[in-house]
Design a protein around this motif. Structure first.
Motif, short mmCIF file in Angstrom:
data_model
loop_
_atom_site.label_atom_id
_atom_site.label_comp_id
_atom_site.label_asym_id
_atom_site.label_seq_id
_atom_site.Cartn_x
_atom_site.Cartn_y
_atom_site.Cartn_z
N ASP A 50 7.25 -10.31 -3.47
CA ASP A 50 7.62 -8.93 -3.16
C ASP A 50 8.18 -8.23 -4.40
N HIS A 51 9.01 -8.96 -5.16
CA HIS A 51 9.62 -8.37 -6.36
C HIS A 51 8.57 -8.12 -7.43
N ALA A 54 6.64 -5.07 -6.59
CA ALA A 54 7.41 -3.85 -6.78
C ALA A 54 7.63 -3.52 -8.25
N THR A 55 7.74 -4.56 -9.11
CA THR A 55 8.12 -4.31 -10.50
C THR A 55 7.13 -4.78 -11.55
N CYS A 56 6.22 -5.68 -11.21
CA CYS A 56 5.31 -6.32 -12.18
C CYS A 56 6.08 -7.09 -13.25
N GLY A 62 1.22 -4.21 -7.65
CA GLY A 62 2.17 -3.59 -8.57
C GLY A 62 1.49 -2.69 -9.58
N ARG A 121 0.55 0.57 -8.05
CA ARG A 121 1.72 1.43 -7.94
C ARG A 121 2.10 2.02 -9.29
N LYS A 138 11.66 7.33 -1.54
CA LYS A 138 10.60 6.34 -1.47
C LYS A 138 10.57 5.43 -2.69
N VAL A 196 10.90 2.34 -4.86
CA VAL A 196 10.93 0.91 -4.51
C VAL A 196 11.88 0.16 -5.42
N CYS A 197 11.93 0.54 -6.69
CA CYS A 197 12.78 -0.16 -7.64
C CYS A 197 13.43 0.87 -8.55
#
Length: 162
Positions: free
Chosen positions: A34-35, A38-40, A77, A80, A103, A105-106
């Motif tokens: 998940d991380h 969200a962040t790559c 990621g 996004r 919205k 995410v990080c």
């Protein structure tokens, strides 16, 4: 593998101590993926779950299913990040604010950081071995054409939403 003791209970038996695994549990794998999505950022993702980068790369080598999930998380990621970069480009051209703060995410990420993250893992996402691939540099005309096409696509997508 290091283990920790927890108290468990069962039907018709007393409370007892049970040893549980502390490494890459299913929960930690899910949090890591998940991380990454969200962040790559693999380093930040391993720090978030409290394990080392060496251990996650070893897990990827020995577990093909996890390696495939990792690749899918990176693809999500990248999608996004690319959408964020195109949105920022549109905002600069149109002079409007970018994104909805509700919205996010990080944390905030600069365009330079996003491009570095995309470049760092490009060969993995494109199906390579993870080693740097030889690549040619796009011309200014090719870059302009690609950005114009993406901006038009984003504007069309935005128009369909309204």
């Amino acid at each position: 593998m290091a283990r920790e003791e927890v108290l468990t209970t069962g039907t018709n038996r007393p409370v007892q101590k049970q040893r549980t695994a502390k490494g890459w549990t299913p929960s930690r794998r899910e949090q890591f993926l998940d991380h990454v999505a969200a962040t790559c950022n693999v380093r930040a993702a391993t720090e978030a779950v409290g394990l080392s980068q060496a251990s996650v790369y070893a897990l990827r080598r020995r577990d093909p299913a996890f390696a495939a999930q990792w690749r899918m998380a990176l693809l999500a990621g990248y999608d996004r990040l690319e959408e964020m970069l195109v949105s920022k480009a549109i905002a600069v051209l149109d002079g409007v604010a970018v994104g909805d703060p509700d919205k996010v995410v990080c944390g905030a990420i600069s365009v330079e950081q996003a491009i570095k993250l995309l470049d760092r893992h490009r060969s993995i996402v494109k199906g390579g071995s993870g080693h740097r691939e030889q690549r040619s540099r796009a011309t200014q005309a090719e870059t302009d054409a690609m950005l114009i096409a993406r901006i038009k696509a984003m504007r069309g997508k935005e128009a369909r939403r309204v």
